[in-house]
Design a protein around this motif. Structure first.
Motif, PDB file in Angstrom:
ATOM      1  N   SER A 142      -7.558  59.708  84.058  1.00  0.00           N
ATOM      2  CA  SER A 142      -7.956  60.650  83.005  1.00  0.00           C
ATOM      3  C   SER A 142      -8.195  62.032  83.593  1.00  0.00           C
ATOM      4  O   SER A 142      -8.352  62.183  84.812  1.00  0.00           O
ATOM      5  N   GLY A 143      -8.245  63.005  82.703  1.00  0.00           N
ATOM      6  CA  GLY A 143      -8.584  64.362  83.121  1.00  0.00           C
ATOM      7  C   GLY A 143     -10.039  64.442  83.541  1.00  0.00           C
ATOM      8  O   GLY A 143     -10.391  65.192  84.449  1.00  0.00           O
ATOM      9  N   THR A 144     -10.879  63.681  82.876  1.00  0.00           N
ATOM     10  CA  THR A 144     -12.297  63.669  83.232  1.00  0.00           C
ATOM     11  C   THR A 144     -12.475  63.185  84.663  1.00  0.00           C
ATOM     12  O   THR A 144     -13.227  63.780  85.443  1.00  0.00           O
ATOM     13  N   ASP A 145     -11.767  62.114  85.031  1.00  0.00           N
ATOM     14  CA  ASP A 145     -11.878  61.622  86.403  1.00  0.00           C
ATOM     15  C   ASP A 145     -11.307  62.620  87.401  1.00  0.00           C
ATOM     16  O   ASP A 145     -11.783  62.701  88.534  1.00  0.00           O
ATOM     17  N   GLU A 196     -10.353  74.210  88.829  1.00  0.00           N
ATOM     18  CA  GLU A 196      -9.877  74.629  87.501  1.00  0.00           C
ATOM     19  C   GLU A 196      -9.795  73.436  86.553  1.00  0.00           C
ATOM     20  O   GLU A 196      -9.175  72.425  86.880  1.00  0.00           O
ATOM     21  N   ASP A 197     -10.402  73.589  85.389  1.00  0.00           N
ATOM     22  CA  ASP A 197     -10.174  72.614  84.332  1.00  0.00           C
ATOM     23  C   ASP A 197      -8.953  73.102  83.550  1.00  0.00           C
ATOM     24  O   ASP A 197      -9.056  73.943  82.666  1.00  0.00           O
ATOM     25  N   ALA A 198      -7.800  72.542  83.942  1.00  0.00           N
ATOM     26  CA  ALA A 198      -6.541  72.922  83.295  1.00  0.00           C
ATOM     27  C   ALA A 198      -6.067  71.792  82.382  1.00  0.00           C
ATOM     28  O   ALA A 198      -4.875  71.647  82.120  1.00  0.00           O
ATOM     29  N   ALA A 199      -7.040  71.008  81.884  1.00  0.00           N
ATOM     30  CA  ALA A 199      -6.722  69.832  81.057  1.00  0.00           C
ATOM     31  C   ALA A 199      -5.826  70.199  79.872  1.00  0.00           C
ATOM     32  O   ALA A 199      -4.974  69.419  79.465  1.00  0.00           O
ATOM     33  N   GLN A 200      -6.018  71.409  79.334  1.00  0.00           N
ATOM     34  CA  GLN A 200      -5.258  71.818  78.141  1.00  0.00           C
ATOM     35  C   GLN A 200      -4.096  72.731  78.496  1.00  0.00           C
ATOM     36  O   GLN A 200      -3.483  73.314  77.610  1.00  0.00           O
ATOM     37  N   ALA A 201      -3.791  72.854  79.785  1.00  0.00           N
ATOM     38  CA  ALA A 201      -2.958  74.007  80.152  1.00  0.00           C
ATOM     39  C   ALA A 201      -1.797  73.709  81.094  1.00  0.00           C
ATOM     40  O   ALA A 201      -1.418  74.560  81.894  1.00  0.00           O
ATOM     41  N   PHE A 254      -5.940  68.152  85.435  1.00  0.00           N
ATOM     42  CA  PHE A 254      -5.138  68.080  84.211  1.00  0.00           C
ATOM     43  C   PHE A 254      -5.400  66.777  83.469  1.00  0.00           C
ATOM     44  O   PHE A 254      -5.695  65.752  84.082  1.00  0.00           O
ATOM     45  N   SER A 255      -5.249  66.821  82.164  1.00  0.00           N
ATOM     46  CA  SER A 255      -5.345  65.619  81.347  1.00  0.00           C
ATOM     47  C   SER A 255      -3.986  65.328  80.724  1.00  0.00           C
ATOM     48  O   SER A 255      -3.253  66.250  80.372  1.00  0.00           O
ATOM     49  N   ALA A 256      -3.681  64.034  80.594  1.00  0.00           N
ATOM     50  CA  ALA A 256      -2.470  63.645  79.873  1.00  0.00           C
ATOM     51  C   ALA A 256      -2.855  62.751  78.690  1.00  0.00           C
ATOM     52  O   ALA A 256      -2.103  61.870  78.283  1.00  0.00           O
ATOM     53  N   LEU A 261      -3.490  63.689  73.056  1.00  0.00           N
ATOM     54  CA  LEU A 261      -3.528  64.949  72.314  1.00  0.00           C
ATOM     55  C   LEU A 261      -3.072  66.164  73.131  1.00  0.00           C
ATOM     56  O   LEU A 261      -2.946  67.258  72.593  1.00  0.00           O
ATOM     57  N   LYS A 262      -2.819  65.996  74.411  1.00  0.00           N
ATOM     58  CA  LYS A 262      -2.432  67.143  75.233  1.00  0.00           C
ATOM     59  C   LYS A 262      -0.918  67.387  75.160  1.00  0.00           C
ATOM     60  O   LYS A 262      -0.159  66.521  74.736  1.00  0.00           O
ATOM     61  N   ASN A 263      -0.481  68.536  75.619  1.00  0.00           N
ATOM     62  CA  ASN A 263       0.943  68.898  75.474  1.00  0.00           C
ATOM     63  C   ASN A 263       1.882  67.983  76.255  1.00  0.00           C
ATOM     64  O   ASN A 263       2.986  67.698  75.810  1.00  0.00           O
TER      65      ASN A 263
HETATM   66  C1  LIG Z   1      -9.073  66.765  77.326  1.00  0.00           C
HETATM   67  C2  LIG Z   1      -9.975  67.552  78.159  1.00  0.00           C
HETATM   68  C3  LIG Z   1     -10.658  67.009  79.254  1.00  0.00           C
HETATM   69  C4  LIG Z   1     -10.711  65.547  79.546  1.00  0.00           C
HETATM   70  O1  LIG Z   1      -9.501  64.915  79.693  1.00  0.00           O
HETATM   71  P1  LIG Z   1      -9.403  63.337  79.438  1.00  0.00           P
HETATM   72  O2  LIG Z   1      -8.055  62.996  79.953  1.00  0.00           O
HETATM   73  O3  LIG Z   1      -9.563  63.103  77.983  1.00  0.00           O
HETATM   74  O4  LIG Z   1     -10.488  62.685  80.239  1.00  0.00           O
HETATM   75  C5  LIG Z   1     -11.408  67.858  80.041  1.00  0.00           C
HETATM   76  N1  LIG Z   1     -11.501  69.162  79.776  1.00  0.00           N
HETATM   77  C6  LIG Z   1     -10.884  69.723  78.737  1.00  0.00           C
HETATM   78  C7  LIG Z   1     -11.015  71.184  78.501  1.00  0.00           C
HETATM   79  C8  LIG Z   1     -10.112  68.930  77.880  1.00  0.00           C
HETATM   80  O5  LIG Z   1      -9.514  69.494  76.819  1.00  0.00           O
END
Ligand SMILES: *Cc1c(COP(=O)(O)O)cnc(C)c1O
Length: 370
Positions: A61-64, A157-162, A181-183, A186-188
């Motif tokens: 996950s992106g959180t991890d 960097e929290d690039a989860a959305q980017a 990054f998150s996949a 809901l992400k791109n």
């Molecule tokens: C989605 C998101 C996360 C977490 O990603 P997960 O894969 O859902 O754990 C973290 N930061 C931002 C800004 C997000 O949009």
């Protein structure tokens, strides 16, 4: 209701690709390799090549990615990490999970962290800066890197959305020590379940991340450190590899959709558009406007069959989780965060929306203010 315009369309996405994706998944069913595996290796290589970065570690996950990233930077109990208060909860949660204290810096009108306020919030305890590229728009990375270098504080960097977003022609996620990054679906660039990844040019950090994600195991039966269970599934990687081939098109379509909104809404004084600046290349994970009478507008659009969203309705210091854990902070210097939070509204921008639907949405918005 018929003809509803929703702001995501995951069902349409899988419908279009089912045949091909199922064939690839079937190969994995026959191989019996479900956790880590060839598809995961392939995914990591693809991301490295795309972003021009030395290492990618695929995670669950992106959180991890954020939690492991902070842990790898040595962030621990009592340390302070500077981050914006308007992100998804996971950015701040990751800071809390390693025992550190989130310190909120204000954002600018474009929802991204204000470098000027980062510098104001630095203390002896500050051990990392975590900018969030919210909505797929880049933060001011030159300014942030300058502060990072001046105070010798690493950037994560929290690039989860980017994924795919650029700042002065360089991909976000590659500016800091670590990019996360998150996949999430809901992400791109999205899996069909939880998935994420981190990237870094630091080979040592990458190696430690690979060990940490898998129980701390270096080789079979040899455990170097107490680790986590944070590996990417081969099945998810397989879907991601397939979808990766379409990422550029998805970004192109979302950028085109944004252009249409900018065009149709440009003369409306009740709305502030967050235009793309010349040094930005935004990927529009979400398309956010600042709107007068936001809640009323949202309801009005819903009645017309147009579903919008708010990312996010509460600032993190307003959440119970935060209030239960930390003393009340003064939010006098988080003025912009508070101000824009009453006005942000996310309009549908996904790759399945048509130009006609965008026109309809814009016409309804114009009608509402008349
Ligand atoms: C989605 C998101 C996360 C977490 O990603 P997960 O894969 O859902 O754990 C973290 N930061 C931002 C800004 C997000 O949009």
């Amino acid at each position: 209701m018929v003809n509803k315009i929703s702001y995501v369309n995951l069902i349409q996405q899988i419908k279009n690709e089912k045949k091909q994706v199922f064939r690839s998944l079937d190969k994995i069913f026959s191989s019996g390799q479900f956790i880590l595996g060839d598809e995961v290796d392939k995914f990591e290589k693809k991301i490295c090549k795309f972003l021009g970065v030395r290492n990618c570690v695929a995670l669950n996950s992106g959180t991890d990615a954020l939690v492991l990233g902070l842990y790898l930077l040595g962030i621990k109990k009592g340390d302070e990490v500077i981050t914006p208060p308007n992100s998804f909860i996971a950015s701040t949660a990751a800071i809390v999970h390693v025992g550190a204290v989130p310190i909120f810096a204000d954002v600018k009108n474009d929802q991204n962290i204000d470098p000027y306020d980062i510098e104001k919030k630095i203390t002896k305890k500050t051990k990392a800066i975590m900018p969030v590229h919210l909505s797929g728009r880049s933060c001011e990375m030159n300014e942030i890197k300058k502060i990072s270098n001046k105070y010798k504080i690493p950037v994560i960097e929290d690039a989860a959305q980017a994924i795919g977003t650029k700042y002065r022609n360089k991909f976000v996620g590659t500016f800091g020590e670590i990019g996360c990054f998150s996949a999430h679906p809901l992400k791109n660039l999205n899996a069909i379940g939880d998935a994420g990844y981190l990237v870094t040019n630091n080979d040592k950090l990458a190696k430690r991340a690979t060990i940490l994600r898998n129980h701390g195991i270096q080789k079979r039966n040899k455990v170097l450190t107490f680790g986590y269970v944070s590996r990417m599934d081969n099945l998810q990687a397989c879907v991601l590899n397939f979808r990766f081939n379409n990422l550029k098109n998805i970004i192109k379509k979302r950028r085109l959709n944004a252009t249409l909104y900018f065009r149709h809404l440009k003369n409306l004084k009740n709305i502030q558009l967050l235009k793309e600046r010349s040094h930005e290349f935004n990927t529009y994970h979400t398309f956010v406007i600042l709107a007068d009478e936001r809640d009323k507008l949202k309801k009005y659009l819903e009645k017309k069959g147009i579903l919008t969203a708010i990312h996010y309705p509460y600032l993190i210091f307003e959440q119970t989780a935060y209030k239960k854990r930390f003393k009340r902070i003064s939010t006098n210097d988080l003025k912009v965060s508070k101000k824009i939070n009453q006005r942000i509204l996310t309009l549908p921008v996904n790759q399945f929306i048509t130009a006609r639907q965008i026109r309809k949405i814009c016409n309804e918005i114009i009608k509402f203010y008349k």
